[in-house]
Design an enzyme around this catalytic site. Structure first.
Site, PDB file in Angstrom:
ATOM      1  N   ASP A 296      94.659  45.487  52.656  1.00  0.00           N
ATOM      2  CA  ASP A 296      93.696  46.491  52.228  1.00  0.00           C
ATOM      3  C   ASP A 296      94.317  47.862  52.427  1.00  0.00           C
ATOM      4  O   ASP A 296      95.381  48.004  53.030  1.00  0.00           O
ATOM      5  CB  ASP A 296      92.385  46.346  53.019  1.00  0.00           C
ATOM      6  CG  ASP A 296      91.168  46.815  52.237  1.00  0.00           C
ATOM      7  OD1 ASP A 296      91.340  47.616  51.295  1.00  0.00           O
ATOM      8  OD2 ASP A 296      90.043  46.394  52.561  1.00  0.00           O
ATOM      9  N   GLU A 492      81.374  51.596  51.869  1.00  0.00           N
ATOM     10  CA  GLU A 492      82.129  51.328  53.099  1.00  0.00           C
ATOM     11  C   GLU A 492      81.544  52.056  54.304  1.00  0.00           C
ATOM     12  O   GLU A 492      80.330  52.060  54.501  1.00  0.00           O
ATOM     13  CB  GLU A 492      83.613  51.659  52.863  1.00  0.00           C
ATOM     14  CG  GLU A 492      84.199  50.782  51.759  1.00  0.00           C
ATOM     15  CD  GLU A 492      85.707  50.789  51.721  1.00  0.00           C
ATOM     16  OE1 GLU A 492      86.350  50.900  52.765  1.00  0.00           O
ATOM     17  OE2 GLU A 492      86.259  50.634  50.614  1.00  0.00           O
TER      18      GLU A 492
END
Length: 781
Positions: A296, A492
């Site tokens: 990521d 997020e």
């Protein structure tokens, strides 16, 4: 490695990538290719850069293996670029990569997490939480097929989806990216979405042109972190890790998922990007995964002893492809050095390259004739829009319908009010056009409808009339009011919250009270990325609908809420809760108000039992009235809004990810907004606004900092700073007051506007008491 962070592979479910992923002829071609490749070419395949930080011309020097477009990255700096522009950019990178020594085309990846959501007029489906409410496996596979066709239509062959997190703490800001708290449903959906995106793998053949590579993510347990913290630590035993968080991966692997993404998060203190027992022993060996493991966003830099530009341990643990959006140059150099001095065994590098090439062959990217993608006619097709409309209808969950207020009857006068009544950003949520989704407009999706517009259209077709007014203004008393409210967009860590309380604004509270005092029935349509504590709202409303984040097709809501000519709505409520609905604002859901699977329909006759209105947590904002950015995070009740093109990411200033870097890609601004607070006392006591930050790139021109309407020019402070050096800036609140700030009601404590090119890393912004004498910077003109 601590024992509690080392997996026992024998305890995990077994799986296997289909044999169709590994064709003998292709494997022989890969053998020959690897044998011809130099060390530099091999290491290049292990690096993925973001389009905001790499150009096709860079490939003349760096033989990179992959490129991505992150949440705030658009072709040629334009987040609203057309599908044709996307296809053009992908082709430029692909052609440049084929001119490198090894002539290996790049993989191009994008976050298409609820449809091809970076692209205006693409089909935007409900976020995953809504699809979980639909509980329809066939629907999910059809959505995967449609999404793949639209991604392919813009020339792209890889999406970072599906998310297989199983959120257990709804305070987590990515809850809406999970389908459900039920691992069994997530497993069913993992298979369906993988097959929908990729099709069924066929031996000796690449994926069809309209299919794209899926990514099972984020491995592992990002939905099980302590306190629901994004990029946090799953402090749980191995049995729970397996039972709750691992069930989607065998299903995706068995279905042929070509890629898996490692999670930012940790298991008992060990970052997944560096946990060999999970990435290699479990994922690749026990679960038989033959594809590539991608990291990521700079996640490798969080591994102990690593940095974004240097992390052999991640590759040695089992990562195959670094996602190094802006760190790729240094990472390439250091990884090549580690390969040559033996810190990364060449056998491990060859295995990673093999896995990457295997995926490229399966996507039709290798050989003389590449699979042709880029049919832009697939974007927002009529069939896909109808599918999204169906999905919206099936995602709605009815929690209350006293006196059969719904469906809205033919001929009714209807008031449609609330902050979400005509607000495409609120109904689409994060990951829509931009990463946070705060600036999404109805104009971005001319093939969609806001909720208010869709309801109004349906009401008119039934002989009624509708007034759309966010504040609830009307001339003629309505027969019923539909109030659309809920969470503002986030993605997020921006969405992490300290509790589950929905804080209704003062205006919304007053509106509902006014309507109830006039005996006007109220329907609350609640937009959110998670179930929230809404006890008072539930009690006030005559009907309450959990609509989640439905996307652009508002007509799907009208199909359920508004009666047709026969007095019945075209669709009934079929959605059921994918997560339990809380009875208070605490994170614990052991005794919820409504359990997983709950939901009413139009045949239900049960009377609503009044809900608890006590949050059972301290909702006082006193501790947060003075902190606006805290160690790079925006603490509740504040949230970040971006107007224009400002990209933001977590970076290290004094500790790991303790700051946030803001990059102005055009003349734009960001703001910290929230509920209005009274700072008159702090002003009177002579407090200052304190900023702990670093100017990374200076610019010419005014940099305007505003507090509650009072604006000052920080150009002198920025010019006097040394780029790359941390500084402390203190500005008396009186300076802003003199410039027109109103401290009795501060709803926007920070707003910063700057020209293109400014890069600033901010650790903390707060107000504090001081005894120092501080002067004011220049006033904004």
């Amino acid at each position: 490695m601590a024992a509690e962070s080392t997996a026992n592979p024998a305890a995990w479910p077994s799986a296997a990538s289909p044999a169709q992923m590994r064709d003998a002829k292709v494997e022989a071609e890969i053998d020959a290719l690897i044998a011809r490749m130099t060390d530099a070419q091999k290491v290049g395949q292990l690096i993925q850069a973001d389009i905001s930080a790499v150009k096709p011309s860079d490939f003349s020097r760096y033989p990179l293996g992959s490129v991505l477009a992150g949440g705030n990255s658009g072709p040629y700096g334009n987040e609203r670029a057309s599908a044709a522009k996307w296809a053009k950019l992908v082709a430029q990178f692909r052609n440049a990569s084929r001119k490198t020594g090894a002539a290996i085309p790049i993989l191009f990846g994008v976050d298409a997490v609820h449809g091809h959501s970076n692209l205006p007029n693409a089909t935007i489906f409900p976020h995953n939480i809504g699809l979980g409410a639909a509980r329809d496996v066939d629907l999910l596979q059809r959505i995967g097929t449609a999404t793949a066709a639209e991604i392919s239509g813009s020339g792209i062959e890889w999406t970072f989806a599906p998310t297989l997190a199983v959120p257990q703490d709804l305070r987590w800001g990515r809850t809406y990216e999970g389908y459900s708290s039920d691992p069994a449903l997530v497993a069913q959906y993992a298979k369906a979405m993988t097959i929908g995106l990729q099709g069924t793998l066929v031996a000796g053949q690449p994926l069809a042109a309209q299919n794209v590579a899926a990514t099972a993510k984020h491995f592992l347990a990002d939905g099980g972190t302590a306190d629901g913290r994004d990029q946090g630590d799953a402090q749980i035993g191995e049995a729970e890790l397996i039972a709750k968080h691992a069930q989607g991966y065998p299903a995706a692997i068995d279905a042929g998922a070509l890629t898996v993404m490692a999670s930012f998060s940790s298991w008992n203190g060990i970052k997944h990007h560096g946990n060999r027992s999970l990435l290699t022993d479990v994922l690749k060996e026990r679960m038989g995964f033959s594809g590539l493991v991608v990291g990521d966003w700079n996640g490798h830099g969080q591994v102990a002893g690593c940095s974004p530009t240097d992390c052999p341990d991640a590759i040695n643990a089992g990562l195959d492809l670094f996602m190094a959006p802006d760190s790729w140059r240094g990472l390439y150099k250091n990884t090549l050095k580690a390969a040559r001095d033996g810190r990364i065994p060449m056998s491990r590098i060859d295995d990673a390259v093999r896995r990457i090439l295997r995926v490229k062959f399966k996507l039709g990217l290798m050989g003389d004739t590449l699979t042709k993608r880029g049919d832009t006619s697939m974007i927002g097709s009529a069939a896909h829009l109808e599918l999204a409309r169906e999905a919206v209808s099936k995602s709605l969950v009815l929690l209350k319908n006293d006196n059969a207020i719904l469906p809205v009857r033919n001929g009714s006068r209807v008031l449609i009010a609330g902050s979400g009544a005509d607000n495409m950003a609120m109904q689409a949520g994060g990951w829509t056009i931009s990463w946070q989704g705060t600036d999404t407009k109805a104009a971005d999706f001319t093939n969609g409808q806001t909720i208010g517009r869709a309801l109004s259209e349906a009401i008119a077709s039934g002989g009624g009339s509708a007034t759309i007014s966010a504040p609830g203004v009307f001339d003629t008393k309505p027969d019923v009011a539909v109030i659309v409210l809920g969470e503002k967009p986030y993605a997020e860590f921006e969405g992490d919250v300290p509790d589950l309380a929905y804080r209704t604004s003062a205006n919304e509270q007053a509106l509902i009270a006014r309507l109830k005092s006039q005996n006007i029935p109220v329907v609350v349509l609640f937009l959110s990325g998670r179930p929230m504590f809404t006890g008072k709202l539930l009690n006030q409303a005559d009907a309450f609908v959990a609509a989640w984040l439905p996307g652009t097709q508002g007509r799907g809501i009208a199909d359920v809420l508004i009666a047709g000519p026969n007095g019945k709505s075209p669709r009934d409520f079929t959605g059921r809760l994918p997560f339990a609905w809380p009875d208070d604002a605490r994170a614990s859901l052991e005794k919820p108000l409504f359990p997983v699977g709950y939901g009413l329909d139009y045949s239900s006759t049960a009377k609503f039992v009044p809900a608890n209105e006590d949050p059972r947590v301290d909702l006082s904002m006193m501790s947060q009235t003075t902190n606006y950015i805290l160690r790079g995070k925006i603490p509740a009740p504040w949230h970040l809004d971006i107007n224009g093109s400002v990209s933001t990411r977590a970076v290290d200033l004094t500790a790991q990810e303790d700051a946030r870097q803001f990059t102005w890609n055009a003349k734009s601004e960001f703001a910290i907004n929230g509920p209005a607070i009274n700072l008159s006392s702090q002003l009177a006591k002579g407090w200052v606004l304190a900023i702990d930050w670093r100017i990374d790139t200076q610019v010419k021109g005014p940099v305007i900092l505003s507090v509650s309407g009072g604006s000052l020019n920080l150009q002198g402070i920025i010019t006097a700073s040394t780029p790359g050096t941390r500084i402390q800036t203190r500005i008396p609140l009186r300076c802003f007051a003199d410039a027109g700030a109103k401290f009795a009601s501060v709803g926007s404590p920070i707003r910063m506007q700057a020209p293109k090119g400014l890069v600033a890393t901010i650790r903390t912004v707060h107000i504090e008491e001081t005894k120092e004498s501080v002067t004011c910077p220049g006033k904004a003109r």
